[in-house]
Design a protein around this motif. Structure first.
Motif, mmCIF file in Angstrom:
data_model
loop_
_atom_site.group_PDB
_atom_site.id
_atom_site.type_symbol
_atom_site.label_atom_id
_atom_site.label_comp_id
_atom_site.label_asym_id
_atom_site.label_seq_id
_atom_site.Cartn_x
_atom_site.Cartn_y
_atom_site.Cartn_z
ATOM 1 N N LEU A 1 -0.861 67.872 -24.949
ATOM 2 C CA LEU A 1 -0.394 68.874 -24.161
ATOM 3 C C LEU A 1 -1.024 70.121 -22.760
ATOM 4 C CD1 LEU A 1 2.882 69.626 -25.818
ATOM 5 C CD2 LEU A 1 2.340 67.577 -24.792
ATOM 6 N N ALA A 2 -0.454 69.508 -21.672
ATOM 7 C CA ALA A 2 -1.595 71.221 -21.226
ATOM 8 C C ALA A 2 -0.970 72.578 -21.319
ATOM 9 C CB ALA A 2 -1.637 70.766 -19.716
ATOM 10 N N GLY A 3 -1.938 73.240 -21.391
ATOM 11 C CA GLY A 3 -1.263 74.746 -21.811
ATOM 12 C C GLY A 3 -1.733 75.153 -23.080
ATOM 13 N N GLU A 4 -0.769 76.842 -23.615
ATOM 14 C CA GLU A 4 -1.072 77.237 -24.955
ATOM 15 C C GLU A 4 0.239 77.000 -25.591
ATOM 16 O OE1 GLU A 4 -4.000 78.469 -25.754
ATOM 17 O OE2 GLU A 4 -5.187 77.471 -24.365
ATOM 18 N N PRO A 5 -0.101 77.094 -26.589
ATOM 19 C CA PRO A 5 1.471 76.489 -27.484
ATOM 20 C C PRO A 5 2.568 77.614 -27.250
ATOM 21 C CG PRO A 5 -0.614 75.500 -28.891
ATOM 22 C CD PRO A 5 -1.009 77.001 -27.697
ATOM 23 N N HIS A 6 3.753 76.710 -26.944
ATOM 24 C CA HIS A 6 5.056 78.236 -27.027
ATOM 25 C C HIS A 6 5.683 77.773 -27.553
ATOM 26 C CE1 HIS A 6 7.359 81.442 -25.734
ATOM 27 N NE2 HIS A 6 8.281 80.304 -24.880
ATOM 28 N N HIS A 7 7.306 78.654 -27.899
ATOM 29 C CA HIS A 7 8.376 78.152 -29.040
ATOM 30 C C HIS A 7 9.429 78.407 -28.235
ATOM 31 C CE1 HIS A 7 10.967 77.457 -33.089
ATOM 32 N NE2 HIS A 7 10.465 76.558 -32.425
ATOM 33 N N PRO A 8 10.076 78.285 -27.691
ATOM 34 C CA PRO A 8 11.407 78.779 -27.346
ATOM 35 C C PRO A 8 12.245 79.438 -28.821
ATOM 36 C CG PRO A 8 10.396 77.014 -26.276
ATOM 37 C CD PRO A 8 9.052 77.444 -26.603
ATOM 38 N N GLU A 9 11.991 80.378 -28.453
ATOM 39 C CA GLU A 9 13.103 81.503 -29.448
ATOM 40 C C GLU A 9 14.090 81.109 -30.244
ATOM 41 O OE1 GLU A 9 13.724 85.847 -29.441
ATOM 42 O OE2 GLU A 9 11.618 86.192 -28.661
ATOM 43 N N ARG A 10 15.141 79.924 -28.926
ATOM 44 C CA ARG A 10 16.354 79.631 -29.573
ATOM 45 C C ARG A 10 16.847 78.221 -28.395
ATOM 46 N NH1 ARG A 10 20.208 81.171 -33.265
ATOM 47 N NH2 ARG A 10 18.678 83.421 -33.662
ATOM 48 N N ILE A 11 17.080 78.203 -28.659
ATOM 49 C CA ILE A 11 18.348 76.827 -27.716
ATOM 50 C C ILE A 11 19.775 77.228 -27.383
ATOM 51 C CG2 ILE A 11 19.285 74.497 -26.965
ATOM 52 C CD1 ILE A 11 16.422 73.981 -28.366
ATOM 53 N N PHE A 12 20.605 77.576 -26.300
ATOM 54 C CA PHE A 12 21.996 77.669 -26.853
ATOM 55 C C PHE A 12 22.979 76.730 -25.758
ATOM 56 C CE2 PHE A 12 20.108 82.272 -27.108
ATOM 57 C CZ PHE A 12 21.191 82.863 -27.738
ATOM 58 N N ASN A 13 23.826 76.850 -26.013
ATOM 59 C CA ASN A 13 24.361 75.190 -25.154
ATOM 60 C C ASN A 13 25.275 76.046 -24.483
ATOM 61 O OD1 ASN A 13 23.541 73.882 -28.548
ATOM 62 N ND2 ASN A 13 23.094 72.623 -27.029
ATOM 63 N N TYR A 14 25.822 75.462 -23.154
ATOM 64 C CA TYR A 14 26.531 75.706 -22.515
ATOM 65 C C TYR A 14 27.684 74.740 -22.125
ATOM 66 C CZ TYR A 14 23.649 73.102 -18.725
ATOM 67 O OH TYR A 14 23.295 71.808 -18.320
ATOM 68 N N TYR A 15 28.368 74.359 -21.952
ATOM 69 C CA TYR A 15 29.936 73.383 -21.266
ATOM 70 C C TYR A 15 29.729 72.704 -20.300
ATOM 71 C CZ TYR A 15 31.491 74.567 -26.306
ATOM 72 O OH TYR A 15 30.904 75.243 -27.482
ATOM 73 N N CYS A 16 29.670 71.002 -19.591
ATOM 74 C CA CYS A 16 29.509 70.699 -18.756
ATOM 75 C C CYS A 16 29.631 68.987 -18.609
ATOM 76 C CB CYS A 16 28.390 70.835 -17.811
ATOM 77 S SG CYS A 16 28.455 69.794 -15.972
ATOM 78 N N VAL A 17 30.942 68.837 -19.768
ATOM 79 C CA VAL A 17 31.347 67.319 -20.331
ATOM 80 C C VAL A 17 32.179 66.953 -19.540
ATOM 81 C CG1 VAL A 17 30.660 68.741 -23.018
ATOM 82 C CG2 VAL A 17 33.097 68.905 -21.657
ATOM 83 N N HIS A 18 31.716 65.483 -20.408
ATOM 84 C CA HIS A 18 32.835 64.569 -18.978
ATOM 85 C C HIS A 18 33.911 63.570 -20.136
ATOM 86 C CE1 HIS A 18 30.532 63.542 -15.270
ATOM 87 N NE2 HIS A 18 29.848 64.446 -16.134
#
Length: 229
Positions: A132-149
């Motif tokens: 992969l291009a670029g230096e390793p990076h780990h986002p701290e957290r995933i939040f989820n928004y609601y846009c559901v069908h």
């Protein structure tokens, strides 16, 4: 370099699910970006040119300084290894602390695939000894928004007060005229009426006029109770 990266399956999903939050985060000095995974086309009243114009208008209203499109295929979005690598490289390039992805239960296959893709790319983004291009990076957290069908009532982890940001969110959504105004029923309640009622429902749950719900697969820590409504 972003604090927050919002990943949307299609242009307009970020506005629908968390347009108020985006405006609030930017007003608080956070660096926010939106990555649309697909063009969102074809649709009954849209085109690539129209959607580009609408997205540009909404981006300006929200105050975003960073927005890109990954160029993946609409209606057939898949969490393939190739797409995972493309998204992981965006994470490495923008280096966000937090990711926002759609809620993982949905009738729209693109939305389900988008969240699966975000979770896998987040893991890949941290890998060393990869191509992969670029230096390793780990986002701290995933939040989820609601846009559901789906006609479901979410059980969010938290609801964000977007009362001050409500009008700006609506203005951004109105920019997508081909999706939410043209060809839509004009009798009440219109699509925008329903959107207002949903925001008012979530606002009522926290004692405010308007709110946006969010959830997270992982527990969230609090330093204090001072900011709770």
């Amino acid at each position: 370099m972003l604090d927050i990266l919002v990943i949307a399956p299609h242009p307009d999903d970020a506005e629908l699910g968390m347009g108020g939050a985006i405006v609030k985060f930017i007003s608080e000095g956070l660096r926010v970006g939106v990555l649309d995974l697909t063009s969102g086309e074809p649709t009954p009243h849209g085109s690539l040119e129209i959607r580009d114009q609408e997205t540009a208008a909404a981006t300006k209203i929200l105050g975003l300084e960073w927005r890109e499109n990954l160029g993946l295929p609409n209606r057939s979005l898949e969490a393939t290894l190739e797409n995972r690598a493309k998204l992981a490289e965006v994470f490495r390039r923008t280096r966000p602390r937090w990711l926002f992805a759609p809620y993982w239960v949905d009738a729209h296959p693109d939305h389900v695939a988008a969240t699966e893709l975000v979770e896998a790319a987040r893991f890949w983004s941290k890998l060393t000894k990869s191509e992969l291009a670029g230096e390793p990076h780990h986002p701290e957290r995933i939040f989820n928004y609601y846009c559901v069908h789906l006609k479901l009532v979410p059980q969010p982890a938290f609801v964000l007060d977007i009362t001050a940001e409500w009008e700006q969110k609506v203005a951004a959504i109105r920019s997508y005229e081909s999706q939410f105004i043209t060809g839509r029923p004009t009798q009440s309640p219109t699509f925008l009426d329903q959107l207002r009622d949903e925001a008012a429902f979530w606002g009522k749950s926290i004692g405010r006029p308007y709110g946006e719900p969010f959830t997270c697969r992982e527990p969230m820590g609090l330093k204090s109770m001072a900011e709770l409504l």
